[in-house]
Design a protein around this motif. Structure first.
Motif, mmCIF file in Angstrom:
data_model
loop_
_atom_site.group_PDB
_atom_site.id
_atom_site.type_symbol
_atom_site.label_atom_id
_atom_site.label_comp_id
_atom_site.label_asym_id
_atom_site.label_seq_id
_atom_site.Cartn_x
_atom_site.Cartn_y
_atom_site.Cartn_z
ATOM 1 N N GLN A 245 -27.782 -21.672 23.247
ATOM 2 C CA GLN A 245 -27.338 -21.544 24.636
ATOM 3 C C GLN A 245 -27.418 -22.877 25.372
ATOM 4 O OE1 GLN A 245 -29.600 -18.407 26.463
ATOM 5 N NE2 GLN A 245 -28.896 -16.863 24.988
ATOM 6 N N MET A 246 -28.472 -23.639 25.125
ATOM 7 C CA MET A 246 -28.617 -24.941 25.761
ATOM 8 C C MET A 246 -27.482 -25.868 25.361
ATOM 9 S SD MET A 246 -29.633 -28.311 24.947
ATOM 10 C CE MET A 246 -30.667 -28.140 23.465
ATOM 11 N N MET A 247 -27.148 -25.914 24.081
ATOM 12 C CA MET A 247 -26.070 -26.782 23.626
ATOM 13 C C MET A 247 -24.735 -26.354 24.225
ATOM 14 S SD MET A 247 -27.311 -29.233 21.815
ATOM 15 C CE MET A 247 -25.866 -29.881 20.980
ATOM 16 N N GLU A 248 -24.489 -25.071 24.275
ATOM 17 C CA GLU A 248 -23.230 -24.584 24.853
ATOM 18 C C GLU A 248 -23.156 -24.875 26.349
ATOM 19 O OE1 GLU A 248 -23.200 -20.534 23.569
ATOM 20 O OE2 GLU A 248 -22.293 -21.029 21.617
ATOM 21 N N ARG A 249 -24.296 -24.873 27.013
ATOM 22 C CA ARG A 249 -24.335 -25.193 28.439
ATOM 23 C C ARG A 249 -23.941 -26.654 28.694
ATOM 24 N NH1 ARG A 249 -29.144 -23.800 29.098
ATOM 25 N NH2 ARG A 249 -30.201 -25.801 29.294
ATOM 26 N N HIS A 250 -24.254 -27.528 27.752
ATOM 27 C CA HIS A 250 -23.944 -28.954 27.895
ATOM 28 C C HIS A 250 -22.570 -29.322 27.333
ATOM 29 C CE1 HIS A 250 -27.765 -30.368 29.484
ATOM 30 N NE2 HIS A 250 -28.415 -29.687 28.561
ATOM 31 N N ASN A 251 -21.856 -28.349 26.812
ATOM 32 C CA ASN A 251 -20.580 -28.628 26.161
ATOM 33 C C ASN A 251 -19.555 -29.171 27.159
ATOM 34 O OD1 ASN A 251 -18.549 -28.728 24.260
ATOM 35 N ND2 ASN A 251 -18.078 -26.533 24.376
ATOM 36 N N THR A 252 -18.921 -30.278 26.786
ATOM 37 C CA THR A 252 -17.870 -30.868 27.638
ATOM 38 C C THR A 252 -16.480 -30.696 27.049
ATOM 39 O OG1 THR A 252 -18.089 -33.042 26.567
ATOM 40 C CG2 THR A 252 -19.490 -32.619 28.487
ATOM 41 N N ALA A 253 -16.375 -30.021 25.913
ATOM 42 C CA ALA A 253 -15.084 -29.880 25.228
ATOM 43 C C ALA A 253 -14.345 -28.644 25.709
ATOM 44 C CB ALA A 253 -15.291 -29.807 23.720
ATOM 45 N N ALA A 254 -13.086 -28.584 25.313
ATOM 46 C CA ALA A 254 -12.279 -27.394 25.578
ATOM 47 C C ALA A 254 -12.751 -26.254 24.677
ATOM 48 C CB ALA A 254 -10.806 -27.707 25.338
ATOM 49 N N ALA A 255 -12.093 -25.123 24.799
ATOM 50 C CA ALA A 255 -12.471 -23.959 24.012
ATOM 51 C C ALA A 255 -12.402 -24.261 22.518
ATOM 52 C CB ALA A 255 -11.552 -22.789 24.351
ATOM 53 N N ASP A 256 -13.263 -23.570 21.768
ATOM 54 C CA ASP A 256 -13.290 -23.641 20.304
ATOM 55 C C ASP A 256 -13.785 -24.979 19.771
ATOM 56 O OD1 ASP A 256 -12.245 -21.038 20.207
ATOM 57 O OD2 ASP A 256 -10.195 -21.830 20.361
ATOM 58 N N ARG A 257 -14.480 -25.759 20.602
ATOM 59 C CA ARG A 257 -15.094 -26.994 20.141
ATOM 60 C C ARG A 257 -16.412 -27.190 20.884
ATOM 61 N NH1 ARG A 257 -14.812 -29.243 15.751
ATOM 62 N NH2 ARG A 257 -15.458 -31.228 16.659
ATOM 63 N N LEU A 258 -17.304 -27.945 20.275
ATOM 64 C CA LEU A 258 -18.538 -28.345 20.936
ATOM 65 C C LEU A 258 -18.585 -29.866 20.943
ATOM 66 C CD1 LEU A 258 -21.337 -27.081 22.009
ATOM 67 C CD2 LEU A 258 -22.262 -28.037 19.882
ATOM 68 N N ASP A 259 -18.669 -30.437 22.109
ATOM 69 C CA ASP A 259 -18.791 -31.894 22.267
ATOM 70 C C ASP A 259 -19.875 -32.124 23.312
ATOM 71 O OD1 ASP A 259 -18.558 -34.619 22.646
ATOM 72 O OD2 ASP A 259 -16.377 -34.610 22.468
ATOM 73 N N VAL A 260 -21.068 -32.460 22.846
ATOM 74 C CA VAL A 260 -22.230 -32.577 23.735
ATOM 75 C C VAL A 260 -22.731 -34.018 23.727
ATOM 76 C CG1 VAL A 260 -24.614 -31.862 24.120
ATOM 77 C CG2 VAL A 260 -22.909 -30.179 23.419
ATOM 78 N N PRO A 261 -22.576 -34.736 24.839
ATOM 79 C CA PRO A 261 -23.128 -36.088 24.907
ATOM 80 C C PRO A 261 -24.644 -36.039 25.031
ATOM 81 C CG PRO A 261 -22.133 -35.484 27.007
ATOM 82 C CD PRO A 261 -21.864 -34.350 26.064
ATOM 83 N N SER A 262 -25.333 -36.899 24.267
ATOM 84 C CA SER A 262 -26.796 -36.918 24.299
ATOM 85 C C SER A 262 -27.277 -38.296 24.719
ATOM 86 C CB SER A 262 -27.374 -36.539 22.937
ATOM 87 O OG SER A 262 -28.745 -36.215 23.043
ATOM 88 N N GLU A 263 -27.978 -38.327 25.827
ATOM 89 C CA GLU A 263 -28.422 -39.593 26.410
ATOM 90 C C GLU A 263 -29.597 -40.197 25.643
ATOM 91 O OE1 GLU A 263 -29.357 -40.870 30.945
ATOM 92 O OE2 GLU A 263 -30.816 -39.486 30.039
#
Length: 273
Positions: A245-263
């Motif tokens: 859930q945490m990763m999905e909350r940070h997702n910046t991609a469109a549907a059907d992808r996960l793109d999570v920037p990590s500082e």
């Protein structure tokens, strides 16, 4: 002779990082963070280099390719099984050494450059490790570190797992604190190292939060060990669900992808000449 509590913890740490397939994780962070720290702390053929907690050598092989004399040190020599072929493929030499970042096996003022990328932050005693980094750096030399910040998804991930796992010993500090500027300033206070900081971000790209989790719980040593323990205790599904859930909350991609920037925080230290 019985091991001390700290020695026993180091044995557990070695087993943790040997679990899974850290090389698969390291491949995902092999471009942006190493390049960033090497821009901030450049290296050349005139330099002697120590890469602390080198893992599979993301920085060590690049420094060697720049012509430097490089030692890659890690508590977990099993990781060298992936590091050595990388150096061979580039036609460079790295001296791979088993060693502890909290007790570096070198005299003081030995290296022109001391690096650690997502490595030294996992030592339990932060002040001890910082003192060691400063000790082995030559006067006029530089220290370059990259650490996940507490606010990053990786920092949050460790926070979630920490809530489910037994408390760490009182002397052991959470790894993400190495990504906090004020904490790092306190660690190096009195060491003769002047600090400056910069920040960057590297992406986690997967098909979904579930895909990310499946990959990490199979390959990332700390999560492999957490899964083993928490599965036996019946709490892994809850912990796992929070991380997804945490990763999905940070997702910046469109549907059907996960793109999570990590500082991450880049720490640049200059040892007083």
């Amino acid at each position: 002779m019985a091991m001390t509590e700290v020695e026993a913890l180091k044995v557990a740490h070695r087993a943790t990082w040997a679990a899974g397939d850290y090389a698969a994780i390291a491949e995902l962070i092999d471009e942006i963070p190493p390049a960033h720290v090497l821009r901030e702390v450049p290296v050349g053929s005139q330099h002697s280099v120590l890469d602390v907690a080198t893992g599979t050598g993301n920085v060590a092989v690049r420094a060697a390719a720049a012509g430097a004399a490089v030692i890659g040190l890690d508590l977990t020599p099993e990781l060298f099984e992936a590091a050595r072929p990388r150096a061979e493929a580039l036609g460079v030499e790295v001296d791979w050494v088993t060693g502890d970042a909290e007790a570096l096996p070198y005299d003081g003022e030995t290296f022109d450059r001391v690096y650690s990328v997502f490595g030294v932050q996992f030592t339990p005693r932060h002040a001890v490790a910082a003192t060691e980094l400063a000790r082995v750096c030559k006067p006029g030399g530089s220290i370059g570190l990259v650490n996940w910040t507490p606010e990053s998804p990786v920092g949050e991930m460790f926070g979630i797992m920490r809530d489910y796992l037994p408390a760490a010993p009182a002397y052991a500090s959470p790894p993400p604190l190495w990504g906090d500027e004020e904490h790092v300033r306190e660690l190096f206070d009195g060491t003769g190292v002047a600090l400056r900081f910069t920040w960057g971000s590297t992406p986690w790209r997967f098909d979904s939060g579930e895909h990310f989790m499946s990959f990490f719980e199979t390959n990332y040593g700390p999560m492999v060990k957490a899964r083993e323990r928490l599965t036996a205790e019946g709490t892994w599904d809850a912990c796992r669900g929070e991380i997804v859930q945490m990763m999905e909350r940070h997702n910046t991609a469109a549907a059907d992808r996960l793109d999570v920037p990590s500082e991450y925080l880049v720490v640049v230290g200059q040892k007083t000449a």
